[in-house]
Write a protein that holds these residues in place. Structure first.
Motif, short mmCIF file in Angstrom:
data_model
loop_
_atom_site.label_atom_id
_atom_site.label_comp_id
_atom_site.label_asym_id
_atom_site.label_seq_id
_atom_site.Cartn_x
_atom_site.Cartn_y
_atom_site.Cartn_z
N UNK A 214 11.95 3.53 6.57
CA UNK A 214 12.96 4.24 5.98
C UNK A 214 12.77 4.82 4.65
N UNK A 215 12.34 4.01 3.92
CA UNK A 215 12.11 4.35 2.49
C UNK A 215 11.15 5.32 2.44
N UNK A 216 10.13 5.22 3.25
CA UNK A 216 8.82 6.09 2.88
C UNK A 216 8.92 7.31 3.81
N UNK A 217 9.91 7.58 4.67
CA UNK A 217 10.10 8.13 5.68
C UNK A 217 9.94 9.89 5.16
N UNK A 218 10.40 10.01 3.87
CA UNK A 218 10.29 11.35 3.20
C UNK A 218 9.34 11.26 2.30
N UNK A 219 8.23 10.26 1.95
CA UNK A 219 7.38 10.51 0.89
C UNK A 219 6.59 11.37 0.68
N UNK A 220 6.04 11.45 -0.38
CA UNK A 220 4.85 12.50 -0.73
C UNK A 220 3.32 11.82 -0.49
N UNK A 221 2.67 12.79 0.48
CA UNK A 221 1.30 12.04 0.62
C UNK A 221 0.48 12.25 -0.79
N UNK A 222 -0.17 11.42 -1.10
CA UNK A 222 -0.91 11.39 -2.30
C UNK A 222 -2.54 11.32 -2.28
N UNK A 223 -2.97 11.25 -1.04
CA UNK A 223 -4.37 11.01 -0.74
C UNK A 223 -4.76 9.64 -0.22
N UNK A 224 -5.94 9.27 -0.76
CA UNK A 224 -6.74 8.12 -0.44
C UNK A 224 -7.00 7.27 -1.56
N UNK A 225 -7.03 6.02 -1.55
CA UNK A 225 -7.55 5.10 -2.56
C UNK A 225 -7.81 3.90 -1.83
N UNK A 226 -8.91 3.07 -2.52
CA UNK A 226 -9.24 1.74 -2.03
C UNK A 226 -8.71 0.89 -2.77
N UNK A 227 -7.95 -0.05 -2.13
CA UNK A 227 -7.44 -1.34 -2.70
C UNK A 227 -8.10 -2.54 -2.42
N UNK A 228 -8.90 -3.04 -3.39
CA UNK A 228 -10.00 -4.08 -2.85
C UNK A 228 -10.88 -3.58 -2.29
N UNK A 229 -11.12 -4.25 -1.12
CA UNK A 229 -12.11 -3.52 0.02
C UNK A 229 -11.47 -3.02 0.91
N UNK A 230 -10.07 -2.57 0.83
CA UNK A 230 -9.28 -1.79 1.97
C UNK A 230 -9.07 -0.35 1.61
N UNK A 231 -9.46 0.55 2.48
CA UNK A 231 -9.34 1.91 2.36
C UNK A 231 -7.95 2.23 2.75
N UNK A 232 -7.15 3.00 1.85
CA UNK A 232 -5.70 3.00 2.32
C UNK A 232 -5.47 4.52 2.07
N UNK A 233 -4.36 4.92 2.56
CA UNK A 233 -3.42 6.15 2.42
C UNK A 233 -2.60 5.82 1.57
N UNK A 234 -2.17 6.74 0.57
CA UNK A 234 -0.94 6.60 -0.45
C UNK A 234 -0.01 7.33 -0.23
N UNK A 235 1.30 6.81 -0.16
CA UNK A 235 2.53 7.70 -0.13
C UNK A 235 3.38 7.35 -1.58
#
Length: 387
Positions: A214-235
């Motif tokens: 619910x909170x992120x349903x209208x979020x802005x997509x910011x691209x991709x970033x690696x957190x530790x060894x995990x490839x992530x999508x960023x909102x």
């Protein structure tokens, strides 16, 4: 109580006193829950078993900061229902949320879950405080022993929640009846949050997938970033100018409040949260002071609970930076951390009603400009300038 009731109507006072400790070191918990509630009795026994008796000679000031900042902060925006038909998913952000809801299995909760209950343990610690010359204060080194504690959290649809968190012999209680969010601390009593009702940040740390969606349903997509060894999508979500103005007054201006959610590209789960807010504080006759709080939370140990993937542990790291004209030598930086685990979680707990979320009676009285707002780390001893 219906949402149309006036906030000035007299309501029954909740029992929110701090936990007492008797001569034998036993905790005497004043629960706000009826003794007939099985979950309430479970919580009282669980609290008595797990609570940590802190060293009474440690600095109360730093205990208050830990509980104020880490105890029950809120997210930047209000909760929105994640009703996005899959066939209409067009933006990257909406696709990521659809992936998340599928990964957690939380779609099956919508319309079927009325409430949620969770208990957990926390370990909080002041890591260091750097003075303007860059040196670590002696006070921090003397109280750097981690403080152990525990919490219980209840939620009910829509937008109603309550949390009790006890650490180091002190307890904070926070709640929302869907109209107003409030908090009670031993050093300030009960006070309300300015602005609209927002979800408890702790619920977004993997505990409540529906709230995350619910909170992120209208979020802005910011691209991709690696957190530790995990490839992530960023909102990204952020409070707008109207929200910031609602949360400000003539002595404290909320300048920004943003949050970033990092969702694993591989499995779709939320694995990391970051949020920060900046506040300008100036009382008459004093220099302006700026407080910037940054919190990063690692979310892990997802387990299947009643058919839904729920995170069962994580760690939050906080950096508070204070700067302004009265700190000409440079900013003061405080670092703290929290580790948390979840012990029990259940949906649709019998007997939970709206009566459990009624705010304290004193919040229904007229307030003057001197009354305190919920400002997390700012108001620790009754003044905005306290540190």
């Amino acid at each position: 109580m219906s949402n149309s009731n006036s906030r000035r109507m007299p309501l029954a006072t909740l029992l929110e006193e701090p936990i007492d400790v008797d001569e034998d070191g036993e905790y005497k918990h004043h629960s706000i829950w009826s003794s007939s509630s099985k979950k309430a009795q479970t919580w009282r026994n669980w609290l008595k078993t797990h609570i940590f008796l802190a060293n009474k000679h440690k600095s109360i000031k730093y205990h208050n900061i830990l509980l104020s900042v880490l105890g029950c902060p809120l997210v930047p925006v209000s909760l929105l229902p994640p009703k996005i038909p899959f066939s209409q998913v067009s933006s990257s952000a909406q696709y990521i949320i659809q992936h998340f809801t599928a990964a957690t299995g939380c779609r099956k909760l919508e319309g079927t879950v009325r409430n949620m209950y969770a208990t957990g343990k926390v370990t909080m610690a002041m890591v260091e405080e750097l003075s303007p010359n860059g040196s670590t204060t002696n006070t921090i080194s003397n109280i750097g022993v981690p403080q152990k504690g525990c919490f219980v959290m209840w939620q009910m649809v829509p937008n109603k929640w309550l949390i009790e968190l006890a650490v180091g012999g002190n307890k904070v209680v926070a709640g929302s009846d869907g109209n107003v969010a409030w908090r009670h601390t031993p050093w300030l009593g009960s006070h309300a949050a300015k602005g609209g009702v927002r979800p408890l940040r702790r619920a977004l740390q993997g505990l409540d997938p529906m709230a995350v969606a619910g909170v992120f349903s209208l979020a802005q997509y910011m691209g991709e970033k690696q957190i530790g060894d995990v490839d992530c999508f960023v909102l990204k979500i952020s409070a707008d100018d109207v929200d910031l103005a609602d949360r400000s007054d003539n002595t404290a201006e909320m300048i920004k409040h943003v949050m970033f959610g990092y969702f694993s590209q591989k499995n779709g789960l939320l694995v990391h949260l970051e949020d920060s807010y900046l506040t300008r504080v100036q009382t008459p006759g004093s220099f302006p002071m700026y407080w910037e709080t940054y919190m990063a939370t690692k979310i892990e140990d997802y387990r299947l609970t009643e058919g839904v993937m729920i995170a069962h542990s994580g760690q939050s790291d906080v950096i508070i930076t204070r700067f302004g004209d009265n700190l000409r030598a440079g900013p003061v930086i405080t670092r703290m951390e929290e580790k948390w685990t979840i012990d029990d979680l259940a949906f649709n707990v019998p007997g939970l009603s709206m009566d459990c979320f009624i705010p304290p009676e004193e919040l229904h009285k007229d307030y003057t400009e001197e009354n305190l707002d919920w400002r997390s780390n700012l108001n620790l001893d009754g003044s905005s300038s306290s540190s």
